[in-house]
Design an enzyme around this catalytic site. Structure first.
Site, PDB file in Angstrom:
ATOM      1  N   ASP A   1       0.817  -1.220   0.000  1.00 40.48           N
ATOM      2  CA  ASP A   1       0.000   0.000   0.000  1.00 40.48           C
ATOM      3  C   ASP A   1       0.853   1.274   0.000  1.00 40.48           C
ATOM      4  O   ASP A   1       1.950   1.298   0.557  1.00 40.48           O
ATOM      5  CB  ASP A   1      -0.926  -0.005   1.221  1.00 40.48           C
ATOM      6  CG  ASP A   1      -2.059   1.004   1.079  1.00 40.48           C
ATOM      7  OD1 ASP A   1      -2.441   1.321  -0.069  1.00 40.48           O
ATOM      8  OD2 ASP A   1      -2.561   1.470   2.113  1.00 40.48           O
TER       9      ASP A   1
ATOM     10  N   ASN B   1       1.207   3.287  -3.000  1.00 40.37           N
ATOM     11  CA  ASN B   1       1.705   3.645  -4.341  1.00 40.37           C
ATOM     12  C   ASN B   1       1.168   4.995  -4.817  1.00 40.37           C
ATOM     13  O   ASN B   1       1.903   5.806  -5.378  1.00 40.37           O
ATOM     14  CB  ASN B   1       1.288   2.584  -5.367  1.00 40.37           C
ATOM     15  CG  ASN B   1       1.914   1.239  -5.108  1.00 40.37           C
ATOM     16  OD1 ASN B   1       2.818   1.113  -4.293  1.00 40.37           O
ATOM     17  ND2 ASN B   1       1.436   0.218  -5.799  1.00 40.37           N
TER      18      ASN B   1
ATOM     19  N   ARG C   1      -0.059   7.600  -3.082  1.00 37.22           N
ATOM     20  CA  ARG C   1       0.486   8.755  -2.350  1.00 37.22           C
ATOM     21  C   ARG C   1       1.939   9.020  -2.722  1.00 37.22           C
ATOM     22  O   ARG C   1       2.378  10.150  -2.816  1.00 37.22           O
ATOM     23  CB  ARG C   1       0.332   8.525  -0.837  1.00 37.22           C
ATOM     24  CG  ARG C   1      -1.069   8.839  -0.346  1.00 37.22           C
ATOM     25  CD  ARG C   1      -1.340   8.229   0.990  1.00 37.22           C
ATOM     26  NE  ARG C   1      -1.514   6.778   0.880  1.00 37.22           N
ATOM     27  CZ  ARG C   1      -1.478   5.940   1.902  1.00 37.22           C
ATOM     28  NH1 ARG C   1      -1.241   6.401   3.110  1.00 37.22           N
ATOM     29  NH2 ARG C   1      -1.662   4.651   1.707  1.00 37.22           N
ATOM     30  N   TRP C   2       2.677   7.944  -2.953  1.00 44.71           N
ATOM     31  CA  TRP C   2       4.086   8.090  -3.368  1.00 44.71           C
ATOM     32  C   TRP C   2       4.152   8.917  -4.649  1.00 44.71           C
ATOM     33  O   TRP C   2       4.977   9.818  -4.784  1.00 44.71           O
ATOM     34  CB  TRP C   2       4.690   6.698  -3.578  1.00 44.71           C
ATOM     35  CG  TRP C   2       6.127   6.687  -3.984  1.00 44.71           C
ATOM     36  CD1 TRP C   2       7.218   6.603  -3.155  1.00 44.71           C
ATOM     37  CD2 TRP C   2       6.654   6.741  -5.330  1.00 44.71           C
ATOM     38  NE1 TRP C   2       8.383   6.607  -3.897  1.00 44.71           N
ATOM     39  CE2 TRP C   2       8.058   6.689  -5.234  1.00 44.71           C
ATOM     40  CE3 TRP C   2       6.064   6.826  -6.595  1.00 44.71           C
ATOM     41  CZ2 TRP C   2       8.894   6.724  -6.358  1.00 44.71           C
ATOM     42  CZ3 TRP C   2       6.898   6.862  -7.714  1.00 44.71           C
ATOM     43  CH2 TRP C   2       8.291   6.807  -7.579  1.00 44.71           C
TER      44      TRP C   2
ATOM     45  N   SER D   1      -7.383  -5.823  -4.657  1.00 49.53           N
ATOM     46  CA  SER D   1      -8.481  -6.372  -3.856  1.00 49.53           C
ATOM     47  C   SER D   1      -9.776  -6.435  -4.662  1.00 49.53           C
ATOM     48  O   SER D   1      -9.897  -5.799  -5.723  1.00 49.53           O
ATOM     49  CB  SER D   1      -8.699  -5.515  -2.606  1.00 49.53           C
ATOM     50  OG  SER D   1      -9.312  -4.283  -2.961  1.00 49.53           O
TER      51      SER D   1
ATOM     52  N   ASN E   1     -10.829  -2.990  -5.246  1.00 50.35           N
ATOM     53  CA  ASN E   1     -10.018  -2.075  -6.065  1.00 50.35           C
ATOM     54  C   ASN E   1     -10.597  -1.842  -7.467  1.00 50.35           C
ATOM     55  O   ASN E   1     -10.159  -0.938  -8.180  1.00 50.35           O
ATOM     56  CB  ASN E   1      -8.557  -2.536  -6.155  1.00 50.35           C
ATOM     57  CG  ASN E   1      -7.779  -2.341  -4.866  1.00 50.35           C
ATOM     58  OD1 ASN E   1      -6.892  -3.125  -4.533  1.00 50.35           O
ATOM     59  ND2 ASN E   1      -8.092  -1.285  -4.124  1.00 50.35           N
TER      60      ASN E   1
ATOM     61  N   ARG F   1       2.218  -4.031   6.854  1.00 49.45           N
ATOM     62  CA  ARG F   1       1.459  -3.070   6.041  1.00 49.45           C
ATOM     63  C   ARG F   1       2.222  -1.749   5.989  1.00 49.45           C
ATOM     64  O   ARG F   1       2.228  -0.981   6.955  1.00 49.45           O
ATOM     65  CB  ARG F   1       0.050  -2.820   6.570  1.00 49.45           C
ATOM     66  CG  ARG F   1      -0.689  -1.829   5.645  1.00 49.45           C
ATOM     67  CD  ARG F   1      -2.196  -1.830   5.790  1.00 49.45           C
ATOM     68  NE  ARG F   1      -2.779  -1.045   4.682  1.00 49.45           N
ATOM     69  CZ  ARG F   1      -4.033  -1.087   4.293  1.00 49.45           C
ATOM     70  NH1 ARG F   1      -4.876  -1.889   4.898  1.00 49.45           N
ATOM     71  NH2 ARG F   1      -4.472  -0.354   3.287  1.00 49.45           N
TER      72      ARG F   1
ATOM     73  N   LEU G   1      -6.876  -4.137   7.962  1.00 47.69           N
ATOM     74  CA  LEU G   1      -6.653  -5.316   7.117  1.00 47.69           C
ATOM     75  C   LEU G   1      -7.142  -5.113   5.690  1.00 47.69           C
ATOM     76  O   LEU G   1      -6.670  -5.797   4.783  1.00 47.69           O
ATOM     77  CB  LEU G   1      -7.384  -6.524   7.705  1.00 47.69           C
ATOM     78  CG  LEU G   1      -6.642  -7.358   8.736  1.00 47.69           C
ATOM     79  CD1 LEU G   1      -7.561  -8.464   9.255  1.00 47.69           C
ATOM     80  CD2 LEU G   1      -5.389  -7.976   8.139  1.00 47.69           C
TER      81      LEU G   1
END
Ligand code: IPE
Ligand code: IPE
Ligand code: MG
Length: 253
Positions: A31, A33, A35-36, A76, A79, A199, A206
């Site tokens: 998790d 990606n 925001r990066w 997911s 997603n 995470r 989760l």
């Protein structure tokens, strides 16, 4: 298992890790990606590309240190709510990774499995997954499970349906169902539960990942965004895991 010293990457955190007592199975929620990318003024898709590179680095390292199982959450069941362009970039990255794996998995002795309802993926991806699965069946090395169109709740419903079908067919009986036999209906059948769940990305939830399998997993959260996650961060997670007192409902002796 003692490994040649040179195979472990030197780092401050590595000094805190007992490499002879690593978890057998590590699960990671990939998790952060988006925001990066946003922090760099890039489109979210650039974050997924960077995240795919990080996955290659970490998966290779896990294989090198002799981990038995690595399970990653890559897409997911929820997603699909994302913009079409983002979803298709993720599927394209997956395809590239599968093609690459088909060329390298035998050489590297890495088993690649897909967990989730892959019937919703394109025919091409399903065929690539089938070929990876076929090769994996002949190998014995580290098993990397990539969770795609995976949801913990969907997995449990799917298992319950399969069990109900077996009952109707007369090959199973409700009163004989145990936790062990129920596990044989999950995507993770035959795989021990992860001892450590990592995470990155700062969230402490989760998000529908491995609901059954994480019953006694140790959680390790970090604010580091997945594309920035390094072997050093993995060492920190191992060190944290090894400092935990795992009681499984019992009491400390
Ligand atoms: C994880 O990164 C990748 C997937 C969920 C497919 P995100 O895309 O969720 O990144 P953030 O959480 O928006 O930063
Ligand atoms: C979890 O991340 C799913 C994957 C990493 C594949 P999300 O970004 O989808 O989770 P939420 O929305 O923050 O809970
Ligand atoms: Mg996210």
């Amino acid at each position: 298992m003692a490994l040649p010293f040179f195979r472990k990457r030197h780092s401050a955190a590595a000094g805190q890790v007992d490499f002879d007592h690593l978890p057998r199975h590590v699960a990671i929620i990939l998790d952060g990606n988006g925001r990066w990318a946003r922090r760099r003024g890039l489109p979210r898709t650039a974050g997924h590309k960077a995240g795919a590179e990080t996955f290659r680095t970490i998966a290779t390292y896990c294989r090198d240190i002799g981990l038995d199982y690595l399970t990653v959450y890559a897409f997911s069941t929820e997603n699909w709510r994302r913009p079409e362009e983002e979803v298709s970039t993720i599927m394209d990255l997956l395809k590239r990774y599968m093609l690459e794996a088909l060329d390298t998995m035998e050489r590297d002795n890495v088993r690649l499995r897909f967990m989730g309802d892959i019937s919703a993926l394109s025919g091409e991806l399903q065929e690539l997954a089938r070929r990876c699965d076929e090769i994996s069946g002949r190998l014995t090395g580290c098993q990397c499970n990539i969770c795609i169109n995976y949801g913990g709740r969907a997995e449990l419903v799917h298992a319950a349906q399969d069990f109900a079908r077996a009952c109707l067919a007369g090959t199973a009986r409700p009163e004989e169902l145990t936790e062990e036999t129920f596990e044989s209906y999950l995507y993770s059948a035959g795989i021990p539960s992860p001892e450590l769940l990592i995470r990155p990305g700062g969230e402490q939830r989760l998000s529908n990942f491995l609901l059954w399998q994480c019953a006694y997993a140790e959680f390790y959260y970090t604010d580091v965004l997945w594309p920035d996650f390094t072997v050093e961060d993995l060492h920190r997670a191992f060190a944290a895991y090894q400092s935990r007192d795992r009681r499984f409902g019992g009491i400390k002796r």
